[in-house]
Design an enzyme around this catalytic site. Structure first.
Site, PDB file in Angstrom:
ATOM      1  N   SER A 152       0.840  -1.196   0.000  1.00  0.00           N
ATOM      2  CA  SER A 152       0.000   0.000   0.000  1.00  0.00           C
ATOM      3  C   SER A 152       0.872   1.242   0.000  1.00  0.00           C
ATOM      4  O   SER A 152       2.040   1.202   0.391  1.00  0.00           O
ATOM      5  CB  SER A 152      -0.890   0.023   1.240  1.00  0.00           C
ATOM      6  OG  SER A 152      -0.138   0.366   2.397  1.00  0.00           O
ATOM      7  N   ASP A 153       0.300   2.362  -0.438  1.00  0.00           N
ATOM      8  CA  ASP A 153       0.921   3.638  -0.137  1.00  0.00           C
ATOM      9  C   ASP A 153       0.790   3.846   1.368  1.00  0.00           C
ATOM     10  O   ASP A 153      -0.008   3.180   2.039  1.00  0.00           O
ATOM     11  CB  ASP A 153       0.248   4.766  -0.910  1.00  0.00           C
ATOM     12  CG  ASP A 153       1.172   5.957  -1.113  1.00  0.00           C
ATOM     13  OD1 ASP A 153       2.138   6.101  -0.328  1.00  0.00           O
ATOM     14  OD2 ASP A 153       0.929   6.754  -2.037  1.00  0.00           O
ATOM     15  N   TRP A 154       1.558   4.769   1.902  1.00  0.00           N
ATOM     16  CA  TRP A 154       1.634   4.931   3.351  1.00  0.00           C
ATOM     17  C   TRP A 154       0.286   5.420   3.909  1.00  0.00           C
ATOM     18  O   TRP A 154      -0.195   6.461   3.509  1.00  0.00           O
ATOM     19  CB  TRP A 154       2.772   5.865   3.702  1.00  0.00           C
ATOM     20  CG  TRP A 154       4.087   5.153   3.934  1.00  0.00           C
ATOM     21  CD1 TRP A 154       4.940   5.373   4.982  1.00  0.00           C
ATOM     22  CD2 TRP A 154       4.697   4.117   3.150  1.00  0.00           C
ATOM     23  NE1 TRP A 154       6.036   4.524   4.892  1.00  0.00           N
ATOM     24  CE2 TRP A 154       5.914   3.751   3.783  1.00  0.00           C
ATOM     25  CE3 TRP A 154       4.340   3.447   1.986  1.00  0.00           C
ATOM     26  CZ2 TRP A 154       6.755   2.751   3.291  1.00  0.00           C
ATOM     27  CZ3 TRP A 154       5.180   2.453   1.492  1.00  0.00           C
ATOM     28  CH2 TRP A 154       6.365   2.127   2.139  1.00  0.00           C
TER      29      TRP A 154
END
Length: 850
Positions: free
Chosen positions: A223-225
């Site tokens: 995932s993106d952060w």
């Protein structure tokens, strides 16, 4: 070490498998040490390797922003940059680099536009593939991102990119598809946003049906952060790793989903297996785990940084052949003017920013280049254009006189009554701090770099330093906080951010607005004590899912009267043989977290440029920005360069082009419009274009130069445009027959018709003359950068395949290249077509996948 994935997986308990599905802190995966599973390390790219620290990290090499590297149109250079990034990853014990970014630049207003290579999917995808191949040649995983249609910062966690499947396939998915076709990225990052109403991190159609099944992607999906918003849905869709840690959507939530049979052990195995597969590659790389971080600084690396900086610079105008400046130019004096001359703006803002190992400002680069010719160089600011006051970094020293920088001290409880309020007693009678460190920066993003065994997240801090100005005068100081507190100058309160501070953009929009105050009478060379006292209690309450200690940003700039600064610059321009104006944006204007409101150059830039051009017709304008801006004075400017953000060697790269050491060869990787209203995505973009949480991609496939052509709009500078000190002639275009599989070769000759060695980027565009639905007038499908000696001719061959002919047919859910006649156009830009030939596809082709 041999590492057997299935054997290891079989030994793990369910709890241990679940542990693998989320991160450990900001930059590591979770270990299961009892089964030989160490923690893999990752680091932000795409233009450098920051390492594991936002704050007080190990200095890093910074390469040009991706729009600059894309402008090089140079596959070999992109590969070499990837190799260098891979080597720096190895030095920092990093197994996974979080780059490249290949989001199509739908609008130049995008806060992260500078992070992607181009507005065109072919250029974007092919440069990305070379970059990935370079990084992974060193045993480091590249992470292609952000998948997909993550094209604006406004409401980026929730906005829905509502786009037709055809446009999604041909424009926004295409660079990812091409990168997978021409490289094998070991990791991919899902984006924050929704696509047609569904968050990408739980979008089975995108992540599983297209990415994994249709394209055959075998790598890990992270995932993106803080970009995971569900448990069972994200795991079912295919997100293997939630970042960062500690987990919010996994852990115990997965256990509960298993109990409810929303998930099954096989789902957990599928995700954990991908983590172990990447770990197997990390073992094979030989990069140690939990290694100390080191920088890289070699003559070879500096040479590459300088080459990359110069090769990303686009020559837009040279009407009077003022460039290059050589011994034959009859120049004895140079005025360097402008707000971007004295600072090294190496990259855009946000997660792309890093602590550079060194920087070269444009002023220093020009001074060094002029010295070789014995030229006199003088500087004038001309105008201030900063969004936030410039940082203090070059002008701060420790209070004890032991070196550059500042002292940062932490307490878990207030060290004195009223410590961080306006009533603070400014004596040093404070309780002993629990931890302290020194820093060389005045922008302290305390997401890490603090001893968490001693300092609690909810804490008090003091930042103290001595500021020594270069020039006498009145200075404007500024403070921004993630928390609340105050700034003291020589033990006197000058900025109050403890009493109901106004919210601002700092710290992902959760910090304060910048507050400024002027202090008169400062003397050059004299030191002045600055002290920030703060606590982060209110900030920590707002962001419990992102462990951090808050932060501060301290700036200062000498106050100049705008009219006086303009007059000084214009007078200097009049008195010198040549004026070099260095203007543009910086990492405060272009950054992750927010989009630009317009395409204008800031402050009084345009007045400055117009005034200097009128004062001295021998003026060279150097614009520095990560994306397009408008130039209202363009018709009056005979000589213009576009420099992008050039990395460590920005200044030397500019000087090398100005003084003829490097013949410019870059071409614009995105269109420069005459006005914002001409941008194809206008007005359906950003905060003013959203419709109740969604953005309508009304322009369809007509993105970038495609949109200008279909509307017959002439941009200021078209995609693919760029001049050289050489001139080139194109001839002898031939196209082979298209094979049954759709493959064919485009051949032509390029001649350097000048007496200067140079490089030309030949661009191949395809037009479907008999399409059954609206298609762009022409689309870039190939390119070749050719180096030619003065007078030299060379035959160029570019191989193309069915990708160059097809479009996506939504009715059938597949790609189709319809039989009929196609035009092959070869040229120096999207608008400068030199040669044209026709080819016939005898039978229609349909396909799915790569």
């Amino acid at each position: 070490m041999a590492f057997n994935i299935e054997e290891t997986l079989s030994k793990l308990s369910v709890i241990q498998k679940i542990k693998l599905l989320s991160g450990l802190g900001w930059w590591h995966t979770e270990p299961v040490e009892e089964h030989g599973i160490p923690s893999m390390r990752m680091s932000d790219g795409p233009n450098g390797v920051r390492g594991t620290r936002f704050f007080n990290g190990v200095p890093s090499s910074c390469f040009p922003s991706s729009t600059g590297l894309g402008a090089s149109f140079d596959i070999d250079l992109a590969y070499d940059v990837g190799v260098a990034l891979g080597e720096e990853c190895r030095a920092k014990g990093c197994h996974i680099l979080l780059g490249p970014t290949v989001n199509t630049q739908r609008s130049p207003l995008g806060g992260r536009s500078f992070e992607s290579f181009a507005e065109d999917p072919t250029l974007n995808g092919l440069i990305a593939a070379a970059y990935i191949n370079g990084v992974q040649s060193k045993g480091v995983s590249a992470t292609i991102k952000h998948f997909v249609a993550n094209d604006q910062e406004f409401e980026r966690f929730s906005i829905s990119s509502d786009v037709s499947e055809r446009a999604l396939r041909e424009i926004y998915l295409k660079p990812f598809q091409l990168a997978l076709k021409h490289s094998d990225p070991w990791a991919l990052m899902s984006s924050y946003n929704r696509v047609n109403g569904v968050h990408v991190s739980e979008n089975t159609w995108l992540l599983d049906d297209i990415l994994r099944k249709e394209w055959g992607f075998k790598g890990l999906i992270m995932s993106d952060w803080i970009g995971v918003y569900s448990t069972a849905e994200s795991i079912k869709a295919g997100v293997d790793l939630e970042m960062p840690g500690p987990t919010v959507m996994r852990g115990k939530a997965v256990e509960r989903s298993l109990a409810a049979q929303k998930l099954f052990i096989s789902d957990i195995d599928d995700r954990a297996r991908k983590v172990l597969e990447l770990l197997q590659k990390a073992y094979a790389s030989g990069i140690p785990f939990n290694a100390p971080e080191e920088g890289v600084d070699t003559p070879e690396l500096r040479k590459l940084l300088r080459k990359a900086a110069a090769d990303s610079i686009v020559l837009l105008k040279n009407e009077k052949n003022l460039l290059p400046l050589t011994s034959e130019s009859k120049v004895r004096s140079i005025a360097v003017i402008g707000p971007n001359a004295k600072y090294a703006f190496s990259s855009g803002g946000g997660s792309a920013r890093l602590l550079e190992s060194y920087t070269v400002t444009p002023l220093h680069g020009i001074e060094a280049g002029a010295k070789e010719f014995g030229l006199d160089v003088k500087f004038a600011l001309g105008a201030t254009t900063h969004k936030l006051n410039p940082l203090l970094d070059p002008y701060i020293t420790l209070r004890d006189g032991s070196g550059k920088g500042a002292l940062l001290e932490f307490w878990n409880e207030s060290p004195a009554d009223g410590f961080a309020t306006t009533q603070t007693n400014l004596t040093d009678g404070l309780k002993p701090c629990v931890w302290s460190c020194t820093t060389k920066v005045s922008n302290c993003v305390l997401l890490d770099g603090v001893d968490e065994s001693k300092v609690e997240k909810d804490c008090f801090l003091r930042y103290s330093t001595v500021f020594t100005p270069e020039e006498s005068g009145t200075y404007e100081f500024s403070l921004t906080l993630a928390g609340s507190g105050n700034l003291f100058f020589e033990n006197k309160l000058i900025i109050d951010l403890s009493t109901a501070p106004t919210p601002g953009d700092y710290f992902m929009g959760l910090g304060t607005a910048e507050v400024k105050v002027q202090v008169p009478g400062l003397k050059a060379g004299q030191g002045y004590l600055l002290e920030v006292r703060a606590n982060n209690h209110d900030y920590v309450k707002q962001v419990p899912i992102i462990p951090n200690w808050g932060g501060l940003r301290l700036g200062a700039v000498k106050v100049v009267e705008p009219e006086d600064a303009l007059k000084e610059a214009i007078d200097l321009a009049k008195s010198t043989d040549v004026a070099i104006l260095v203007v543009g944006l910086n990492h405060d204007w272009e950054s992750e977290g927010y989009d630009r409101p317009d395409l204008e150059l800031p402050g009084l830039t345009n007045r400055l440029v117009s005034g200097v051009l009128k004062a001295n017709p021998r003026t060279i304008v150097v614009n520095q920005s990560g994306s397009a801006v408008t130039f209202p004075w363009i018709n009056e400017a005979p000589t213009v360069l576009q420099a992008f953000y050039g990395g460590n060697e920005l200044g030397n790269g500019i000087a090398d082009v100005l003084f003829g050491k490097v013949n410019p060869s870059a071409k614009l990787s995105l269109t420069f419009p005459k006005r914002l209203e001409d941008v194809p995505s206008y007005p359906s973009y950003g905060s003013k274009g959203q419709e109740h949480g969604k953005i309508l991609y009304n322009e369809g496939v007509f993105v970038g130069y495609r949109g200008y052509q279909v509307k017959n709009l002439t941009p200021m500078f078209p995609f693919g445009f760029g001049l050289s000190y050489s001139t080139f002639e194109y001839s002898a275009l031939k196209c082979s027959e298209i094979s049954a599989e759709g493959k064919f070769t485009v051949s032509f000759t390029i001649k350097n018709t000048s007496n200067v060695d140079g490089r030309e980027v030949a661009q191949i565009y395809i037009s479907d003359d008999e399409a059954s639905l609206p298609r762009p007038q022409r689309e870039l499908k190939g390119f070749k950068k050719v180096a030619l000696k003065a007078g030299e001719s060379r035959s160029v061959d570019v191989g193309l395949d069915r990708e160059a002919l097809g479009f996506f047919d939504e009715r059938r859910g597949e790609w189709i290249a319809e039989k009929g006649t196609f035009s092959v156009l070869v040229g120096a830009s999207s608008e400068d077509v030199k040669l044209k030939e026709s080819v016939d596809l005898k039978n229609s082709l349909t396909w799915r996948g790569l």
